[in-house]
Design an enzyme around this catalytic site. Structure first.
Site, PDB file in Angstrom:
ATOM      1  N   GLY A  40       0.855  -1.421   0.156  1.00 64.12           N
ATOM      2  CA  GLY A  40       0.118  -0.092   0.085  1.00 64.12           C
ATOM      3  C   GLY A  40       0.911   1.345  -0.070  1.00 64.12           C
ATOM      4  N   THR A  70       1.581   3.494  -2.232  1.00 60.03           N
ATOM      5  CA  THR A  70       1.598   4.889  -3.317  1.00 60.03           C
ATOM      6  C   THR A  70       0.802   6.007  -3.005  1.00 60.03           C
ATOM      7  OG1 THR A  70      -0.364   3.721  -4.213  1.00 60.03           O
ATOM      8  CG2 THR A  70       1.730   3.490  -5.380  1.00 60.03           C
ATOM      9  N   ASP A  71       0.127   5.879  -1.521  1.00 60.39           N
ATOM     10  CA  ASP A  71      -0.555   6.845  -0.748  1.00 60.39           C
ATOM     11  C   ASP A  71      -0.278   6.746   0.567  1.00 60.39           C
ATOM     12  OD1 ASP A  71      -2.187   8.240  -3.193  1.00 60.39           O
ATOM     13  OD2 ASP A  71      -2.971   6.344  -3.463  1.00 60.39           O
ATOM     14  N   GLY A  72      -0.619   7.879   1.131  1.00 57.06           N
ATOM     15  CA  GLY A  72      -0.782   7.977   2.705  1.00 57.06           C
ATOM     16  C   GLY A  72       0.554   7.508   3.507  1.00 57.06           C
ATOM     17  N   GLY A 119       1.732   4.512   3.781  1.00 52.22           N
ATOM     18  CA  GLY A 119       2.705   3.605   3.019  1.00 52.22           C
ATOM     19  C   GLY A 119       3.400   4.276   2.301  1.00 52.22           C
ATOM     20  N   ASP A 159      -3.220  -6.339  -6.337  1.00 55.21           N
ATOM     21  CA  ASP A 159      -4.541  -5.924  -5.872  1.00 55.21           C
ATOM     22  C   ASP A 159      -4.818  -6.919  -4.787  1.00 55.21           C
ATOM     23  OD1 ASP A 159      -7.014  -5.186  -5.074  1.00 55.21           O
ATOM     24  OD2 ASP A 159      -7.825  -5.006  -7.016  1.00 55.21           O
ATOM     25  N   TYR A 190     -14.195  -3.262  10.014  1.00 57.65           N
ATOM     26  CA  TYR A 190     -12.887  -2.573   9.917  1.00 57.65           C
ATOM     27  C   TYR A 190     -12.296  -2.752  10.998  1.00 57.65           C
ATOM     28  CZ  TYR A 190      -9.457   1.074   9.644  1.00 57.65           C
ATOM     29  OH  TYR A 190      -8.101   1.585   9.702  1.00 57.65           O
ATOM     30  N   LYS A 216      -8.730  -4.904  12.340  1.00 54.48           N
ATOM     31  CA  LYS A 216      -7.582  -4.075  12.836  1.00 54.48           C
ATOM     32  C   LYS A 216      -7.145  -4.788  14.279  1.00 54.48           C
ATOM     33  CE  LYS A 216      -6.621  -1.447   9.756  1.00 54.48           C
ATOM     34  NZ  LYS A 216      -5.294  -1.652   8.958  1.00 54.48           N
TER      35      LYS A 216
END
Length: 336
Positions: free
Chosen positions: A77, A79-81, A83, A128, A221, A225
């Site tokens: 993950g 490519t954003d945020g 990560g 993915d 969610y 976690k």
């Protein structure tokens, strides 16, 4: 024959002794509970302080992340945020990075940015994780021959916005389980043999501060976690004898795409840091603490949240998620 007044005195003394014994027991239990609470909340801080002071007393120990864990890191993950920022922070410290995400164009862009800015090697893998088992054979082939020393299990999925379980599609639920539960499990299992071979390494699992209690309107969610926490704590013990660090990171609200359902969160603030600031602190704790919120303000917030009983936290969480739901629906012109 014992006089009546002596019997009464004896009875009173015995009762006083029993009362003192019970009082001592209550005080002891209270002190132990307080000590356990403070240890649980401040062990991360103590570990970080210990790690900072160690070089002054044991200068022969490895100091940099490269020295501790090796020259390659894998970030899912990425490519954003959080990560993406993990990849950049690790590259800043001279670590080559393998970027895994589902969008080829974004992977290429992030890889080029990191190579140009930090002069390290990069590799990217399109995967993915929502597709489940089929992606892992491809990832394993692509990682063959790379001496991975750090794995950052960051990839994650949330609902589009908080909502009741009956309103969440089955596809979204399966995606969440595949991404939040299966990915952290299978990626960890995949790379353990390489880490054992090198006799060192680090596994960083991104959880969420939301796992502190069940949360209505975010039920699946938060449950995924919570799995990450249990999983991480178990394998931390399994791998300790192999000199492999397992760290669980539990951020609270951070300004990232995952929280775009709420304008309130995305405005940022004292308890809602931007993603660069958050990740810089989180990476600083790597190799120093087995468990961290990643950000000192979040640590304080976590501490005070845990002072209240779980039933109360659940009800507060319900009020909060209903507010976020109404906020999202109102902003998108939908019926509340």
């Amino acid at each position: 024959m014992i006089p009546l007044d002596e019997v009464s005195i004896y009875t009173l003394l015995r009762m006083a002794f029993v009362w003192q014994l019970l009082s001592f027991g209550v005080y002891l239990v209270g002190l132990l509970a307080i000590a356990a609470f403070f240890f649980d909340n401040f062990k991360s801080v103590v570990s970080i302080i210990k790690a900072i002071l160690e070089p002054y007393f044991q200068p022969q120990l490895p100091q940099t992340l490269v020295e501790k864990f090796g020259k390659w890191a894998v970030i899912t993950g990425s490519t954003d945020g959080i990560g993406r920022e993990y990849a950049k922070e690790l590259a800043k410290q001279g670590i080559n990075v393998v970027l895994i995400s589902r969008t080829k164009e974004k992977l290429i862009a992030v890889a080029e940015e990191i190579e140009n800015e930090y002069k390290v090697k990069t590799k990217w893998i399109v995967a993915d994780f929502a597709k489940g088992r089929e992606v892992y054979a491809h990832i394993e082939r692509e990682l063959s021959g790379i001496p991975v020393g750090i794995l950052v299990n960051n990839v994650g999925k949330m609902y589009d916005y908080p909502d009741e379980l009956s309103n969440i599609s089955e596809d979204t639920i399966w995606d969440m389980i595949n991404i939040n539960v299966a990915a952290v499990t299978i990626m960890t299992r995949m790379l353990i043999p390489e880490l054992k071979k090198q006799k060192r390494g680090a596994i960083v699992n991104l959880s969420s501060g939301s796992e502190l209690q069940p949360m209505p309107n975010m039920a699946v969610y938060v449950a995924t976690k919570r799995y990450v926490r249990c999983f991480s704590q178990a394998i931390e013990r399994e791998l300790a004898e192999h000199n492999i660090t397992v760290q669980i990171v539990t951020p609270l609200f951070v300004v990232t795409k995952m929280n775009q359902y709420s304008d309130t969160v995305m405005k940022g603030g004292f308890l809602r840091p931007d993603v660069k600031s958050y990740t810089r602190f989180a990476v600083f704790t790597l190799g120093k603490s087995a468990e961290t919120t990643g950000y000192w303000q979040h640590g304080l917030q976590y501490f005070f949240m845990k002072l209240s009983p779980e039933w109360l936290r659940i009800r507060i969480a319900h009020v909060m998620t209903r507010h976020f739901r109404r906020e999202y629906l109102k902003n998108h012109g939908k019926k509340v």
